[in-house]
Design an enzyme around this catalytic site. Structure first.
Site, short mmCIF file in Angstrom:
data_model
loop_
_atom_site.label_atom_id
_atom_site.label_comp_id
_atom_site.label_asym_id
_atom_site.label_seq_id
_atom_site.Cartn_x
_atom_site.Cartn_y
_atom_site.Cartn_z
CB SER A 16 3.56 -4.40 -7.45
OG SER A 16 4.53 -3.48 -7.90
NE ARG A 39 -6.48 -2.65 -3.79
CZ ARG A 39 -5.82 -1.97 -4.70
NH1 ARG A 39 -4.76 -1.24 -4.34
NH2 ARG A 39 -6.18 -1.99 -5.96
CG HIS A 42 0.97 -2.59 -3.35
ND1 HIS A 42 0.44 -1.34 -3.60
CD2 HIS A 42 1.86 -2.83 -4.34
CE1 HIS A 42 0.97 -0.85 -4.70
NE2 HIS A 42 1.84 -1.72 -5.17
#
Length: 209
Positions: A16, A39, A42
Site C-alpha cells: 500500500s 499516511r 493511506h
C-alpha cells in the site's frame, strides 16, 4: 469459486505504501512532511489528496517535538480521539476530547453556538503547548481561531486543522492558513475528516511507517 486475495497483513501494508509513493505527488514535501502526507493518503485512499495538503514551515518538526516532550492531544470529536494509536505515542501523551462533557450542551445553548465549538472552552487548562487535532467540525476551528486572537489565551504547539464538509470547512481552513497563529497543517477545501486527522497524528507520533 473462492476469491483469491492477499492475506498477508505485512505485505498489504508494505505494498500500500509503495503504491502511494509511486503514484502520489510528493516531491514538494520535506522528509518530515512526506511521512504525514503518505499516511493521510493511506487513510483517505486518495493519492490525489497530496496537492491539497498544506503545511506551515517547520510544522511537522515542531508538532513531533511537542509530542515527544509529552504534549497533550486535544481532539474535537471522539472519532479523532479514539482513532489515535496509543502505542505509537512517544510520551504516553494524554488525549483529551471535551465534546461530551456534561456542561457542553448548556454552554452551547447559552452561547448560541455548536457544541463542537463551545467544547473548546474546556481546553483552556490544557491548551498551552498542546497538539490540536480538529477533524470534524469547522465551527471548532473557527472558535479556536477566535480564542487565539486573545493574547491571554494559551498557545498550542501546533494545529492539525482538517474539518470536513460543505459549510465552513473550506473557509475555516483558509482562515487558519491566512494567518496561522502557530505551526499548522490543513487539507484544502471540503476534504478532510477524522480518519485523515488521525493519520496525521499517528504519523507525527512515530518516526517509522
Amino acid at each position: 469459486m473462492p476469491h483469491i486475495y492477499e492475506k498477508n497483513g505485512a505485505a498489504i501494508y508494505r505494498d500500500s505504501f509503495a503504491t502511494i509513493r509511486a503514484e502520489a505527488q510528493l516531491a514538494d514535501f520535506t522528509p518530515e512532511e512526506e511521512i504525514v502526507v503518505v499516511r493521510m493518503i493511506h487513510a483517505a485512499g486518495l493519492v490525489e489528496l497530496a496537492p491539497h495538503v498544506k503545511f506551515t514551515p517547520t510544522f511537522a518538526i515542531d508538532a513531533r517535538a511537542a509530542l515527544e516532550a509529552g504534549a497533550p492531544i486535544l481532539c474535537d470529536a471522539r472519532m479523532v480521539s479514539e482513532g489515535i494509536t496509543r502505542t505509537r505515542l512517544p510520551a504516553n501523551n494524554e488525549i483529551i476530547c471535551t465534546l461530551h462533557d456534561p456542561n457542553v450542551r448548556q454552554m452551547a445553548k447559552e452561547a448560541g453556538n455548536t457544541r463542537s465549538a463551545v467544547a473548546l472552552e474546556l481546553w483552556r487548562p490544557h491548551l498551552e503547548g498542546a497538539v490540536v487535532a480538529i477533524g470534524n467540525a469547522p465551527t471548532a476551528l473557527f472558535h479556536l481561531l477566535n480564542m487565539l486572537e486573545d493574547p491571554s489565551c494559551p498557545r498550542p504547539a501546533a494545529i492539525i486543522g482538517c474539518p470536513v464538509g460543505f459549510i465552513g470547512a473550506r473557509e475555516s481552513k483558509d482562515a487558519l492558513m491566512a494567518a496561522p497563529p502557530v505551526p499548522s497543517c490543513i487539507v484544502e477545501g471540503r476534504l478532510g475528516g477524522s480518519a485523515i486527522t488521525v493519520a496525521a497524528v499517528n504519523a507525527l507520533a512515530s518516526r517509522i511507517e
